[in-house]
Structure formats: structure tokens, C-alpha cells
Design an enzyme around this catalytic site. Sequence first.
Site, PDB file in Angstrom:
ATOM      1  N   LYS A 112       0.831  -1.209   0.000  1.00  0.00           N
ATOM      2  CA  LYS A 112       0.000   0.000   0.000  1.00  0.00           C
ATOM      3  C   LYS A 112       0.863   1.255   0.000  1.00  0.00           C
ATOM      4  O   LYS A 112       0.552   2.218  -0.696  1.00  0.00           O
ATOM      5  CB  LYS A 112      -0.972  -0.008   1.184  1.00  0.00           C
ATOM      6  CG  LYS A 112      -1.963  -1.172   1.094  1.00  0.00           C
ATOM      7  CD  LYS A 112      -3.281  -0.891   1.746  1.00  0.00           C
ATOM      8  CE  LYS A 112      -4.150  -2.126   1.835  1.00  0.00           C
ATOM      9  NZ  LYS A 112      -5.052  -2.340   0.741  1.00  0.00           N
ATOM     10  N   LYS A 195      -4.081 -10.367  -6.363  1.00  0.00           N
ATOM     11  CA  LYS A 195      -5.241 -10.638  -5.520  1.00  0.00           C
ATOM     12  C   LYS A 195      -6.424  -9.748  -5.908  1.00  0.00           C
ATOM     13  O   LYS A 195      -6.236  -8.571  -6.208  1.00  0.00           O
ATOM     14  CB  LYS A 195      -4.861 -10.339  -4.065  1.00  0.00           C
ATOM     15  CG  LYS A 195      -5.864 -10.768  -3.027  1.00  0.00           C
ATOM     16  CD  LYS A 195      -5.501 -10.209  -1.657  1.00  0.00           C
ATOM     17  CE  LYS A 195      -6.120  -8.843  -1.456  1.00  0.00           C
ATOM     18  NZ  LYS A 195      -6.668  -8.549  -0.134  1.00  0.00           N
ATOM     19  N   LYS A 198     -10.602  -4.957  -2.878  1.00  0.00           N
ATOM     20  CA  LYS A 198     -11.631  -3.936  -3.073  1.00  0.00           C
ATOM     21  C   LYS A 198     -11.055  -2.553  -3.304  1.00  0.00           C
ATOM     22  O   LYS A 198     -11.749  -1.666  -3.769  1.00  0.00           O
ATOM     23  CB  LYS A 198     -12.651  -3.957  -1.948  1.00  0.00           C
ATOM     24  CG  LYS A 198     -12.166  -3.643  -0.577  1.00  0.00           C
ATOM     25  CD  LYS A 198     -13.376  -3.582   0.332  1.00  0.00           C
ATOM     26  CE  LYS A 198     -13.161  -4.331   1.615  1.00  0.00           C
ATOM     27  NZ  LYS A 198     -12.017  -3.837   2.396  1.00  0.00           N
TER      28      LYS A 198
HETATM   29  P1  ATP Z   1      -8.301  -3.683   0.725  1.00  0.00           P
HETATM   30  O1  ATP Z   1      -8.229  -3.804  -0.748  1.00  0.00           O
HETATM   31  O2  ATP Z   1      -8.915  -2.410   1.204  1.00  0.00           O
HETATM   32  O3  ATP Z   1      -7.017  -4.008   1.432  1.00  0.00           O
HETATM   33  P2  ATP Z   1      -9.356  -6.275   1.214  1.00  0.00           P
HETATM   34  O4  ATP Z   1     -10.601  -6.700   0.535  1.00  0.00           O
HETATM   35  O5  ATP Z   1      -8.071  -6.869   0.772  1.00  0.00           O
HETATM   36  O6  ATP Z   1      -9.354  -4.714   1.176  1.00  0.00           O
HETATM   37  P3  ATP Z   1     -10.567  -6.625   3.839  1.00  0.00           P
HETATM   38  O7  ATP Z   1     -11.839  -6.101   3.381  1.00  0.00           O
HETATM   39  O8  ATP Z   1     -10.222  -6.069   5.147  1.00  0.00           O
HETATM   40  O9  ATP Z   1      -9.382  -6.483   2.784  1.00  0.00           O
HETATM   41  O10 ATP Z   1     -10.651  -8.189   3.919  1.00  0.00           O
HETATM   42  C1  ATP Z   1     -11.627  -8.850   4.627  1.00  0.00           C
HETATM   43  C2  ATP Z   1     -11.319 -10.315   4.615  1.00  0.00           C
HETATM   44  O11 ATP Z   1     -11.416 -10.794   3.268  1.00  0.00           O
HETATM   45  C3  ATP Z   1      -9.893 -10.621   5.084  1.00  0.00           C
HETATM   46  O12 ATP Z   1      -9.911 -11.771   5.907  1.00  0.00           O
HETATM   47  C4  ATP Z   1      -9.152 -10.882   3.815  1.00  0.00           C
HETATM   48  O13 ATP Z   1      -8.066 -11.762   4.000  1.00  0.00           O
HETATM   49  C5  ATP Z   1     -10.229 -11.501   2.936  1.00  0.00           C
HETATM   50  N1  ATP Z   1      -9.928 -11.292   1.542  1.00  0.00           N
HETATM   51  C6  ATP Z   1      -9.710 -10.109   0.928  1.00  0.00           C
HETATM   52  N2  ATP Z   1      -9.470 -10.279  -0.385  1.00  0.00           N
HETATM   53  C7  ATP Z   1      -9.520 -11.621  -0.612  1.00  0.00           C
HETATM   54  C8  ATP Z   1      -9.341 -12.437  -1.772  1.00  0.00           C
HETATM   55  N3  ATP Z   1      -9.050 -11.906  -2.939  1.00  0.00           N
HETATM   56  N4  ATP Z   1      -9.476 -13.772  -1.634  1.00  0.00           N
HETATM   57  C9  ATP Z   1      -9.783 -14.323  -0.430  1.00  0.00           C
HETATM   58  N5  ATP Z   1      -9.950 -13.607   0.698  1.00  0.00           N
HETATM   59  C10 ATP Z   1      -9.826 -12.269   0.632  1.00  0.00           C
END
Ligand code: ATP
Length: 330
Positions: A112, A195, A198
Site C-alpha cells: 500500500k 489478488k 476492493k
Molecule cells: P483492501 O483492498 O482495502 O485491502 P481487502 O478486501 O483486501 O481490502 P478486507 O476487506 O479487510 O481487505 O478483507 C476482509 C477479509 O477478506 C480478510 O480476511 C481478507 O483476507 C479476505 N480477503 C480479501 N481479499 C480476498 C481475496 N481476494 N481472496 C480471499 N480472501 C480475501
Amino acid sequence: MAHRILTGIKPTGQLTLGNYLGVLKHLPKIQNDGESFIFIADLHALTLPIEPNDLKQNSIDIAAFYLAAGLDPNKATLFLQSSVSTHAELNAIMQNYLYMGELSRMTQFKDKSSKMNQNSIGLGLFAYPVLMACDIILYDADIVPVGEDQVQHVELTRDLVNRFNNRYGETLVLPKAVMQKVGARIMSLSDPNKKMSKSDPKGDIYLKDDLKTIRKKIMSAVTDMGDEIKYDQVNKPGISNLLTIYACCKDLTIQEAENQFKECHRYGDFKKAVADAVCDELEPFQKRYQEIIENKSYIDVLKQGAIKAKKVADATLIKVKKKVGLLDVE
Ligand code: ATP
Ligand code: LTN
């Protein structure tokens, strides 16, 4: 001893299929494995710039998604992180027991911060894992269901717990990250080596996308050379990701999913089956979400949840304050 389960999602943007398949979908089952504390990590969402109205709307969405996924407020405690001030209080203590060297090695911070102006990286982004460790420690959680990207933070929490317990005697519970066998790392549809996330809208499927959009996105997902539907992350990352999505939606192992497409040699047919599986999974979920948004049932759930969560969190904070020598004159 019965398990204590804790996990959170931060309201930084619209939730994706990655959040759903990695964690959300599984929470209704997990909530039966012990006492569950499931929260909206809104303080964490402030670690990157965000519009106040977006933060509010995203927080409401996560609450509604938790309920739509099937979390039962009579079984699990659902709350907003910022409603339980104890998180911030414990953070003030625990920031002294994690080191800058450790924090600077965290992949999430490196990812980030590398995309930002180096002069305006907030301290909160750097110190993120301290607050996350406090989230976990406060509830004596031994099980932390997360996607693969968060395992490193839970490992760091374990280091902190061991460090604290060695210094002050057995006080904190040692947590463990628990990942799904299938779905712990859903990849972007436009770049299957990245990955699905969001905060990076390319190649995402949003849980609020209408079914037509979802179909379109899946039909135009990047695939690989050849025509075989085979799980091979190195040579076929696109197909492997779609197979994972299919398996996860249908509750199959990767092997079982692969077997279903043994005779299929047309990526178009395969993608259509994946799109059907995702739409079948999300259609009832989206309906429930819409009902919850309309009847606003999440408000009372979050209010009650905060009261329950605070009781548990406060008890841990009192224990920690005593151990480190903070004088209690109340
Ligand atoms: P950001 O992009 O803001 O970092 P994020 O979607 O990666 O957001 P969170 O919303 O906090 O992160 O994630 C919530 C949960 O979803 C966490 O346990 C994270 O590990 C899981 N998660 C996020 N992205 C994935 C993915 N692509 N596949 C599986 N699990 C995910
Ligand atoms: N860091 C997580 C969200 C999060 C979390 C937690 C997850 C904050 N605190 C405690 C599990 C346990 C993320 O970025 N996905």
C-alpha cells in the site's frame, strides 16, 4: 476450552467476491464452532484516505452483508470497532511491544505504501498491525478466520502475545489464523497473478454488481493458452482462479471441480458454468442484503453487539493494565 472466534472486514470500499469466498460465506458455519466476535474494522479504514460518506455507507453495507451471509446475532456478536473504545486504549499500550523493524516488513504495508507519495504515508497505515493485534487479543480469540493476505498479521500478533506473556506471565491467548482450503486467495479477473482486492477495482466482482454485470465480467476474464480446464497456478493462473471460484461456490474440492470439466475443451462453455455458479450463489444473498438494508435491522444488532463486545474487551484491558503496572484507583 470452547473456541473464541474473531474476524473483521474493513469498510474501505465495495466488498468483492474475494471477501465473500475467502471469509464471509463461511462465517455462518464458523459461528457454531465457538463464541464469535465479528466486527466492522472502521478504524482501520481510516488508515487510507476515505470520504466520510463512503466510510459510513461501506460500514452499513458490511453489517448488512454479515447478516445476509447468515450470521445469527443470537449466536455471534456483531459490532463496529469504533463503538468499542477499548480497541484504541489497548492499542496505546501494545504499540510499545511491536517494533518498527517488524512493522516495516509487513507485505500489506509495503504494497500500500509503495503506491503512495512517500511524504504522506500515515502513521496509522504503518501501525495497522498493532491495532489488528489488539482486535484479536481483546476477545481472547484463538481462531481468526482470514484470507491468505492476512496470515502475516496474525503471525505478528502471535509474536506479540508470546513477547507479552514471556515478559509478564501468561496473560494473553495465542491466536491462530484459519484459512479456507479453497478460496483463501481469489485473484483478479483481469490479472490472475494479483489478488482481487476492493481497493483495486480492475478485475473485481463486487457483491453489489447486478447479475448481468457479474456474468459479463466472468465471460471476459483473462484466461490462458490451450483449451484444457486444469488447475495449474503457474501455467494456467486464469483458469485456476476460475476453477477455484467455481469450486468454492459449489462447495467442491478443486479436484472435484476439475473432474466436472474433464471433457470440456471450450473456455467459453467453462466460463458460462462459472458465471452460473456465481450468480446462483449471489442471487439469494443479494436479495437478503436488500431486505436488511430496507428494514435497517443492522442498527439494533450493532448496538447490542457493542455492549456485549465492550464487556469482554474491558475485562482483557483491565488484566493487561494490571500486568504492566498501570495504577488502578477506581
Ligand atoms: P483492501 O483492498 O482495502 O485491502 P481487502 O478486501 O483486501 O481490502 P478486507 O476487506 O479487510 O481487505 O478483507 C476482509 C477479509 O477478506 C480478510 O480476511 C481478507 O483476507 C479476505 N480477503 C480479501 N481479499 C480476498 C481475496 N481476494 N481472496 C480471499 N480472501 C480475501
Ligand atoms: N486487517 C484485516 C481486517 C482486520 C482483521 C482484524 C481481520 C482488522 N482487524 C482482526 C481479522 C482479525 C484486513 O485488512 N483484511
